[in-house]
Design an enzyme around this catalytic site. Structure first.
Site, PDB file in Angstrom:
ATOM      1  N   PHE A 141      13.917 -44.113 -23.075  1.00 40.57           N
ATOM      2  CA  PHE A 141      14.151 -44.115 -24.523  1.00 40.57           C
ATOM      3  C   PHE A 141      12.879 -44.604 -25.195  1.00 40.57           C
ATOM      4  O   PHE A 141      12.495 -45.755 -25.061  1.00 40.57           O
ATOM      5  CB  PHE A 141      15.343 -44.978 -24.952  1.00 40.57           C
ATOM      6  CG  PHE A 141      15.621 -44.790 -26.417  1.00 40.57           C
ATOM      7  CD1 PHE A 141      16.437 -43.764 -26.869  1.00 40.57           C
ATOM      8  CD2 PHE A 141      14.997 -45.598 -27.374  1.00 40.57           C
ATOM      9  CE1 PHE A 141      16.636 -43.548 -28.230  1.00 40.57           C
ATOM     10  CE2 PHE A 141      15.196 -45.384 -28.743  1.00 40.57           C
ATOM     11  CZ  PHE A 141      16.027 -44.354 -29.161  1.00 40.57           C
ATOM     12  N   ASP A 226       5.452 -48.909 -22.528  1.00 42.99           N
ATOM     13  CA  ASP A 226       6.235 -49.070 -23.758  1.00 42.99           C
ATOM     14  C   ASP A 226       6.978 -50.399 -23.649  1.00 42.99           C
ATOM     15  O   ASP A 226       8.036 -50.493 -23.033  1.00 42.99           O
ATOM     16  CB  ASP A 226       7.210 -47.898 -23.931  1.00 42.99           C
ATOM     17  CG  ASP A 226       8.056 -48.033 -25.201  1.00 42.99           C
ATOM     18  OD1 ASP A 226       8.088 -49.143 -25.780  1.00 42.99           O
ATOM     19  OD2 ASP A 226       8.692 -47.044 -25.604  1.00 42.99           O
ATOM     20  N   LYS A 255       9.267 -53.644 -32.569  1.00 41.88           N
ATOM     21  CA  LYS A 255      10.421 -54.533 -32.712  1.00 41.88           C
ATOM     22  C   LYS A 255      10.045 -55.989 -33.058  1.00 41.88           C
ATOM     23  O   LYS A 255       9.786 -56.276 -34.206  1.00 41.88           O
ATOM     24  CB  LYS A 255      11.277 -54.468 -31.453  1.00 41.88           C
ATOM     25  CG  LYS A 255      11.965 -53.097 -31.292  1.00 41.88           C
ATOM     26  CD  LYS A 255      13.081 -53.157 -30.281  1.00 41.88           C
ATOM     27  CE  LYS A 255      13.587 -51.795 -29.850  1.00 41.88           C
ATOM     28  NZ  LYS A 255      14.486 -51.159 -30.799  1.00 41.88           N
TER      29      LYS A 255
END
Ligand SMILES: Cc1ncc(COP(=O)(O)O)c(C=O)c1O
Length: 401
Positions: A141, A226, A255
């Site tokens: 994801f 990531d 984030k």
């Protein structure tokens, strides 16, 4: 109609139904706790998918944002501003790299990493034009843009969005032999989550990240990690790659870099890699804005103390010990994760992840299911041990009720 029902009905009527939120309407939050419009309190065990590692309304971040609000919030990159250089310098230093390319959301940072790898491939590695290949993992994801969903294996995330962007090869996660076979002379990068978050907090087998590092170094391929969800303290280290003493070529961050205050993301790499960009070749109106830099700088300063990594380590050991006990009861099939981060596979006889999440909500705990009967536990790193224990008690009682 209650205030909660009215707010949900209005949202259903006027917003696209691209989410299926739990039926709670949050009004305020502090630390690890949220309060809804009726005044009910909930323990936040999701932390905005790790965007809230430092908790809601963290005083240091709030002060940093407030101070910057009174100075200047946006210049665009048409001009310099006085927080930009400091942010890039500090973030590069935190990552042990030379250069930073700031963006806003995680997906934009991943897109930037993809563009970086391709440009590096053509300009530095010498891959023939139009042939650059990036190898990614099954069940990844990395975000929601059309290029990113082009290499997703999740039908929900991908269906009906074609034609898809070519140039990606998908291999099973954690399978070094498959990755080795996929890397060829046109491969410019391997893009991986060091722990797959949305897939259910999947930790790769020991030695995998080290193997990826060795393979990519040997084949002159960029290793792009990531760390948008796994990074910035969540696993007990600043970066999840550190658990194998691995340093990727490219960090992709997001984030928690924005402290739960503003969206802040970045690609961080060496001069050889990020030096491929020239004026006009990539950009973002909001990327690296003064407010984002001010908050990001405070996040970096907080990470420098090591306090949050230490909390994630200590509370994480406790969390995994307690969840391990639940595995013994048969209610839980498997628990994965590192630090204050766990994917918990519930025995489907106890309900779907969604049903468990709703039962927990009724007890004042907010979590989110990922797939099937898996729930993800990722509270803010500022949670107290008492509150964590209370949340775990609610989970235990829900599963044994
Ligand atoms: C590993 C990873 N990469 C990228 C993203 C996309 O980030 P954003 O939602 O900010 O675009 C996410 C979001 O969950 C993620 O977990």
């Amino acid at each position: 109609m209650t205030r909660t029902e009215a707010a949900i009905a209005a949202a259903d009527a006027h917003s696209a139904h691209n989410y299926h939120p739990l039926p709670v309407v949050v009004a305020t939050a502090e630390g690890a706790w949220m309060t809804d419009v009726e005044g009910n309190r909930y323990l936040d065990m999701l932390a905005g998918y790790s965007a809230l590692n430092f908790g809601h309304g963290n005083p240091r971040l709030r002060d940093a944002a407030r101070a910057q609000l009174d100075r200047v919030t946006l210049t665009s990159r048409a001009f310099h501003h006085d927080r930009f250089a400091e942010f890039c310098t500090q973030l590069a230093e935190l990552c042990g790299k030379d250069m930073v390319l700031p963006m806003n959301t995680g997906a934009e940072a991943v897109e930037t990493a993809v563009k970086t790898a391709r440009k590096w491939g053509y300009r530095v590695k010498g891959v023939p034009e139009g042939r650059a290949k990036i190898v990614v993992a099954e069940n990844n994801f990395h975000g929601r843009t059309t290029t990113i969903v082009s290499f997703s294996t999740d039908p929900e995330a991908r269906a009906d969005y074609g034609p898809y962007t070519p140039g990606f090869e998908i291999v099973p996660y954690g399978d070094l032999a498959a990755l080795t076979a996929a890397v060829d002379d046109d491969t410019v990068a391997v893009l991986l989550e060091p722990i797959q978050g949305e897939a259910g907090v999947l930790v790769p087998p020991p030695g995998y990240l080290t193997g990826v590092r060795e393979l990519t170094a040997a084949r002159n391929v960029l290793f792009m990690a990531d760390e948008i969800q796994s990074g910035l303290g969540r696993t007990g280290r600043t970066f999840a790659c550190e658990h194998e003493d691995v340093v990727p070529d490219v960090y992709v961050l997001g984030k928690a870099l924005g402290g739960g205050v503003v969206p802040v993301s970045a690609v961080v790499a060496s001069r050889e890699v990020l030096g491929v960009f020239h004026p006009g070749e990539h950009g973002s109106t909001f990327g690296g804005n003064p407010l984002a830099c001010a908050v990001g700088l405070e996040v970096i300063a907080m990470l420098r103390t090591g306090e949050y990594q230490q909390r994630a380590t200590e509370l994480g050991e406790h969390l995994h010990h307690e969840l391990g006990l639940l595995t013994g009861t048969g209610a839980v099939r498997e628990v994965r994760g590192r630090g204050l981060w766990a994917g918990v596979d519930i025995d489907p006889a106890h309900g779907t992840g969604r049903q468990i999440s709703e039962k927990l909500m009724a007890r004042g705990v907010l979590v989110k299911d990922t797939h099937g009967s898996t729930i993800r536990i990722a509270p803010p790193l500022v949670i107290t041990k008492e509150d964590l224990n209370w949340g775990l008690t609610q989970l235990r009682e829900t599963l044994t009720a």
